[in-house]
Design an enzyme around this catalytic site. Structure first.
Site: not given
Ligand code: GLV
Length: 301
Positions: A216, A245, A264
């Site tokens: 993250r 984001e 991401h």
């Molecule tokens: C995506 O970021 C997840 O945590 O699955």
């Protein structure tokens, strides 16, 4: 969302499905729901869901779910065991992108330059520090070890795992990163890991080292990272996640020559992979058996 709903095995008469393709639809259906199978619903939906007892996240990280608005009695489950294979390939690819100097050869090709003096480096023998040794972190470690890298790990407990030569606890993070050529972040975002990678940790990294963040954005102090990259105190960063984001178009990360930005996508969530996890839990739920992959809300993952 239809793709997810289509794969749910809900016994007729016992389960009614409500499919919500946007936030308003979540709010509208919340009142009837005992179970949410969701990714980042609007937080005000929880107050509208008096029957809600179980939330199954369509992903690995649940930082977005563990908000004060979610009543404490709601069980949260996550979907482990899916993303490791994807994310291991992502990390291997971008580490090799660095060692194989892919950006440099691509640029030279575009400019029709034969750069025979530039040789690739090798991943074999490099030290990779994997921060976070859950199922994803261990899958990453296995893949890179398979390519000959030496793996050190960092976890909350510091407990030994098969995949790493040595494991440090969080408080020894600066020591753990000091010898690394790549530092890979794959830990959950919790109050404890928020900005864990701060100016001190970045300063402990080698000037030749790369940071790879697939966790993250907020586990890194982005201002400190920006400064370290700008002053080339570390070699570069591969960033799949950001504190905000989508990354704002004017953000300097986009144009820095030592930064790779991806949107991401390192662990894509597909209906085919995630829904079996939900189905297995739904069968348990209907049978009154304990759910699997339950999040410890106090711990944050
Ligand atoms: C995506 O970021 C997840 O945590 O699955």
């Amino acid at each position: 969302m239809e793709a997810y709903a289509d794969l749910i095995r809900a016994p007729r008469g016992r389960v009614t499905l409500r499919v919500a393709a946007d936030h308003d639809a979540v709010r509208k259906h919340a009142r009837d729901c005992d179970v949410f199978y969701v990714w980042k619903p609007p937080v005000d939906a929880y107050a509208r869901a008096p029957r809600l007892a179980w939330l199954q996240a369509m992903g690995a990280g649940v930082d977005w779910a563990l908000v004060p608005e979610l009543p404490p009695g709601v069980t949260v489950t996550r979907a482990p065991g899916i993303f490791g294979a994807w994310m291991a390939e992502y990390v291997a690819a971008w580490c090799l992108h660095v060692t194989q100097r892919i950006a440099e050869y691509s640029r030279a090709q575009r400019e029709r330059r034969w750069i025979e003096q530039t040789l690739p480096d090798r991943l074999r023998g490099k030290t990779v520090c994997v921060v976070g040794l859950g199922d994803i972190g261990r899958a990453v470690a296995r893949a890179l070890r398979g390519l000959g890298a030496r793996i050190v790990g960092v976890s909350r407990s510091g407990r030994a795992v098969r995949e790493a030569e040595r494991v440090y606890p969080h408080r020894a993070l600066t020591r753990a990163v000091a010898a690394a050529d790549f530092v890979v972040l794959v830990l959950p975002l919790t109050p404890h890991t928020m900005r864990l990678v701060d100016a001190r940790v970045l300063a402990a990294m080698k000037p030749t080292a790369w940071l790879v963040n697939i966790a993250r954005g907020a586990v890194v102090d982005e201002a400190a990272l920006l400064a370290a990259l700008g002053e080339r105190r570390i070699a570069g960063a591969v960033l799949d996640v950001f504190a905000r984001e989508p990354l704002a178009p004017e953000h300097p990360f986009w144009t820095m020559d030592n930064v790779v930005v991806t949107p991401h996508i390192s662990g894509p969530s597909t209906a085919e992979e995630i829904t079996p996890v939900f189905n297995a839990n739904l069968a348990r739920w209907l049978a009154g058996r304990p759910l699997r992959h339950v999040v410890d809300r106090r711990r944050g993952y």
